[in-house]
Write a protein that holds these residues in place. Structure first.
Motif, short mmCIF file in Angstrom:
data_model
loop_
_atom_site.label_atom_id
_atom_site.label_comp_id
_atom_site.label_asym_id
_atom_site.label_seq_id
_atom_site.Cartn_x
_atom_site.Cartn_y
_atom_site.Cartn_z
N ASP A 49 3.78 12.20 -25.15
CA ASP A 49 3.50 12.86 -23.87
C ASP A 49 3.13 11.84 -22.82
O ASP A 49 2.35 10.93 -23.09
N ILE A 50 3.68 12.00 -21.63
CA ILE A 50 3.32 11.16 -20.48
C ILE A 50 2.94 12.10 -19.34
O ILE A 50 3.73 12.96 -18.94
N VAL A 51 1.70 11.92 -18.86
CA VAL A 51 1.15 12.78 -17.80
C VAL A 51 1.34 14.26 -18.18
O VAL A 51 1.92 15.05 -17.43
N SER A 52 0.88 14.60 -19.38
CA SER A 52 0.90 15.98 -19.89
C SER A 52 2.30 16.56 -20.00
O SER A 52 2.47 17.77 -20.07
N SER A 53 3.30 15.72 -20.00
CA SER A 53 4.68 16.20 -20.12
C SER A 53 5.34 15.55 -21.33
O SER A 53 5.30 14.32 -21.48
N ASN A 54 5.92 16.36 -22.19
CA ASN A 54 6.56 15.84 -23.39
C ASN A 54 7.90 15.18 -23.05
O ASN A 54 8.73 15.76 -22.38
#
Length: 629
Positions: free
Chosen positions: A271-276
């Motif tokens: 996950d990067i910045v709450s995005s998978n």
């Protein structure tokens, strides 16, 4: 081979780009291409080595639609460029049309009021729409057309006046600089990708990476060996077609069979910045895990997690000690939890190590931890381990807990009574589930450990006072062993003293001293509240102080007096010594006869110490008589 390709939709832009190329002396290739014709030009640039393409307006849109995989940089059309074209058109007529692609105008402002003209705006998406837009503009009274290359070209073909919106030289400069940055970061990314691929190929773990919808992006050779598939059949394929157990965006640990092999599968979402953005999947054969585990356990044993003592090392001939030894030896045959009670210094860990060495776990590690020696937070991380980032100051590599170190062996929890209540609950869960969870982790790690706990306090009483968990107490209190204090096995004291004399003579490399027999009586009469450990320490101090010198009662009493501050028995001896001087020989002999020459009873009745009596008799020649006991 130029790595930057510029597709100019009109000649003026083409010549501006050529000038900038000469100034920068960079690897730039400049070509002319308008709208759909620009696609073939772009493909030829790529064929000749271009890695980034530059264009503008509708031409850029055409290239983006047909060649989506190549980085594109847009030559911006600034507000100034549009304003300059409108002002030029105003010289011809106040009735004009702005015919442009939607990406050419960023500010939706009322240009008519701004420039005091009658201006109508027509947006187009394809070049064939330009003719229709110009016709509509003419019907609505527009006398001059303002737009990009296609608007200018079609207007001239239809005999209508038009003004070309030109991009300034600064805009071309900026687009080239942006393309250069893309190349730099692209090269850096390629190097990083190569590094990642090299690392992946040189690790024994099978590794697969996927994008956010589960398509396989990278896979290393060990993973291909496990899956028994060629690389070209795997890349781009949905991972769920190969491992159906994988769920979207979810982590997991499970065992799966691939052919004849049992594989541990671990899925970790990225996950990067709450995005998978995808997942990392590792594959490892269970047999390889077992080999590594065996190696790690062996390494821990080499580092000192090993039991040194055996039952043969426990010195004593007293009946009470022999009874305890027999019980402990029977306990060693089972794998149940053992709870050892005993005062400080009685040798609880010696018994724990002996039980381990006589058990079926003897070849496994013996891990000892003193529950009173560590703070609550440190004790938790030591017992159960932690992962990277579990708390401030945590090691980047995490840490294996003592329970994991003791796998296939024994963990000895000394002073279990001092275990904080919060950790008592976690210990209970470990005993029940036979598994641990490291701090900061959500993975369950199975452990096969025998627990031996020890306490110098009455845990039953602590349970009544709510100082110790009742459920944990009954989990621990399966096989109970009570080690007798030294004062309850006095006949072992002299043997232990003689053993420690030999031990420290060897350690200090000195000859064995002569010891007055009266010293042995003092040693045996003393209660030794610190038990075997106190006797051992006293013997070491004695030999450190006097070496191979003759040891008499004075030295013994002096050292006990200095080190123990005249503890109870010695205080009694000092008080009663003057009483002995008041007694005459007949009185003493009379009491001795009545007590069948038992010196202990005689000394008690006379109100003097046994050693005092012994000294008194020695002066009168009776101290060495075999008739005195």
């Amino acid at each position: 081979m130029a790595r930057i390709g510029i597709v100019a939709p009109y000649r003026k832009l083409y010549y501006e780009a050529l000038e900038i190329k000469e100034e920068l002396n960079d690897d730039i290739d400049v070509r002319i291409g308008l709208l759909s014709n620009a696609v073939d030009v772009a493909r030829d640039l790529i064929k000749n080595g271009a890695q980034v393409l530059i264009s503008r307006g509708g031409t850029l849109n055409y290239i983006r639609r047909d060649i989506p995989d190549v980085p594109l940089v847009e030559i911006e059309i600034s507000s100034y460029d549009i304003a300059e074209a409108i002002m030029e058109a105003k010289k011809i007529s106040n009735h004009m049309a702005l015919i442009i692609f939607s990406n050419m105008l960023y500010e939706k402002r009322d240009l008519s009021k701004l420039f005091n003209v009658d201006l109508k705006i027509f947006y187009i998406e394809r070049e064939e729409q330009a003719v229709e837009a110009i016709r509509k503009a003419m019907i609505e009274g527009c006398e001059v057309m303002v737009g990009g290359g296609i608007t200018n070209k079609v207007s001239l073909e239809m005999g209508i006046r038009s003004i070309l919106i030109s991009s300034g030289k600064d805009s071309v400069y900026r687009s080239i600089r942006q393309a250069q940055n893309i190349l730099y970061y692209r090269e850096d990314a390629l190097k990083q990708t190569e590094l990642i691929q090299t690392v992946m190929e040189n690790t024994p773990l099978g590794i697969i990476t996927t994008d956010r919808i589960g398509r396989i992006k990278m896979i290393n050779s060990p993973a291909l060996d496990i899956l028994k598939l060629p690389r070209e059949h795997v890349l781009g394929r949905d991972i769920r077609k190969i491992v159906p157990e994988i769920k979207d965006g979810q982590g997991a640990d499970f065992i799966k069979e691939f052919g004849d092999s049992k594989i541990m599968v671990n899925i970790k979402p990225v996950d990067i910045v709450s995005s998978n953005i995808g997942s990392i999947i590792t594959l490892e054969e269970i047999s390889e895990i077992s080999k590594k585990e065996k190696y790690i356990r062996s390494a821990f044993i080499k580092k000192g997690h090993v039991a040194r003592y055996r039952f043969e090392d426990i010195i004593g001939e007293s009946k009470v000690l022999k009874n305890v030894l027999e019980i402990a030896k029977k306990y060693a045959e089972f794998d149940s939890t053992v709870l050892i009670f005993g005062e400080t210094g009685t040798g609880k860990e010696m018994f724990a190590q002996s039980i381990h060495n006589k058990s079926k776990r003897a070849k496994g590690p013996f891990v000892a931890v003193n529950c009173a020696s560590l703070s609550e937070s440190l004790l938790e991380s030591e017992l159960f381990g932690y992962v990277e980032g579990a708390f401030t100051g945590a090691s980047k590599n995490g840490k294996v807990g003592l329970f994991e170190m003791a796998h296939k062996g024994t963990i000895f929890l000394d002073e279990i009574s001092e275990l904080p209540v919060s950790i008592q609950a976690k210990l209970l869960r470990v005993i029940q589930e036979k598994a641990v969870m490291r701090l900061g982790d959500d993975r369950i790690i199975p452990v096969d450990v025998r627990i031996i706990a020890a306490s110098n306090k009455n845990l039953g009483e602590m349970v009544k006072r709510k100082e110790f968990r009742e459920d944990l107490y009954y989990r621990l209190n399966v096989l109970t062993l009570t080690i007798p204090p030294l004062r309850e096995r006095k006949q072992d004291i002299v043997n232990l003293f003689q053993y420690f004399i030999d031990l420290f003579c060897y350690k200090f490399k000195i000859d064995r001293p002569l010891i007055d027999k009266a010293c042995l009586e003092i040693i045996q009469d003393y209660d030794w509240p610190g038990n075997v450990r106190e006797l051992e320490n006293f013997t070491e101090r004695l030999l450190a102080a006097y070496g191979s010198q003759y040891i008499d009662t004075g030295k013994i009493l002096e050292l006990l007096n200095v080190e123990q501050n005249l503890l109870t028995d010695i205080q009694v001896f000092s008080k009663r010594s003057s009483r002995a001087g008041e007694l005459d020989e007949n009185e003493i002999l009379d009491v001795l006869k009545r007590n069948n020459f038992n010196k202990t009873k005689t000394a008690k009745q006379l109100g003097i110490g046994r050693t005092t009596l012994w000294r008194f008799l020695k002066k009168r020649g009776g101290g060495n008589s075999e008739t005195f006991r």
